[in-house]
Design an enzyme around this catalytic site. Structure first.
Site, short mmCIF file in Angstrom:
data_model
loop_
_atom_site.label_atom_id
_atom_site.label_comp_id
_atom_site.label_asym_id
_atom_site.label_seq_id
_atom_site.Cartn_x
_atom_site.Cartn_y
_atom_site.Cartn_z
N HIS A 1 0.85 -1.19 0.00
CA HIS A 1 0.00 0.00 0.00
C HIS A 1 0.89 1.25 0.00
CE1 HIS A 1 -3.89 -1.92 1.79
NE2 HIS A 1 -3.36 -2.66 0.82
N CYS B 1 -6.18 1.84 5.98
CA CYS B 1 -6.82 0.58 6.33
C CYS B 1 -6.23 0.10 7.66
CB CYS B 1 -6.57 -0.45 5.22
SG CYS B 1 -4.86 -1.05 5.16
N GLU C 1 0.93 3.85 1.87
CA GLU C 1 1.44 4.22 3.20
C GLU C 1 2.62 3.36 3.62
OE1 GLU C 1 -3.17 4.38 3.75
OE2 GLU C 1 -1.74 3.36 2.44
N CYS D 1 -2.34 -0.54 7.50
CA CYS D 1 -1.56 0.69 7.44
C CYS D 1 -1.66 1.47 8.75
CB CYS D 1 -2.01 1.54 6.26
SG CYS D 1 -1.61 0.76 4.67
#
Length: 159
Positions: free
Chosen positions: A52, A82, A54, A85
């Site tokens: 992801h 999410c 992040e 993260c």
């Protein structure tokens, strides 16, 4: 200032879009406002569910600062983090998280639940949501509309 920072994250999200990835981008700024990490979604490109925006930005910032803690940093991301993260953000002790779009399906910074401001956990991050939300949401909607169109077109053509 928040909009300027979100514009930087949007540039990262556009890189994801160019690679046919869900267009989420992130930047991490130090206390002086200098970028120390950046990332965009690469889950398809890397065949890695953890890639992801992040996570990539956090790894880059920690390498730049040579520290596993980012207390004086601000993470700016185009989509609400999410749970995965948010957990990484807590472990890195990020001081502030700024995000664009709220995530009704996976949002862990206030929408479904709030890991980043939970008094039961040993770290809390300042949260600012909804920054440039119309632009960040439009980019996501564009991506998913195109993906649905392509899926429908493939079904109709027997592929």
């Amino acid at each position: 200032m928040l909009e300027r920072w979100m514009s930087l994250a949007l540039r990262e999200a556009e890189k994801a879009l160019e690679k046919n990835e869900v267009p989420v981008g992130a930047v991490i700024l130090d206390s002086n406002g200098s970028i120390v990490g950046r990332g965009f979604n690469q889950t398809e490109t890397l065949s890695d569910a953890t890639a992801h925006a992040e996570m990539i930005a956090l790894t880059a910032a920690m390498a730049t600062l040579e520290s596993k803690y980012l207390q004086d940093c601000t993470l700016v991301v185009t989509l609400e983090p999410c749970p995965m993260c948010a957990g990484a953000i807590l472990l890195a002790k990020v001081g502030r998280v700024v995000f664009g779009s709220y995530d009704a399906k996976m949002g862990a910074a206030g929408t479904l639940f709030n890991l980043l401001d939970n008094p039961k956990l040993n770290h809390r991050a300042e949260l600012i949501g909804g920054v440039m939300e119309s632009k960040t949401t439009a980019l996501l909607k564009e991506f998913f509309a195109k993906a649905r169109y392509e899926q429908r077109h493939q079904r109709e053509n027997g592929r």
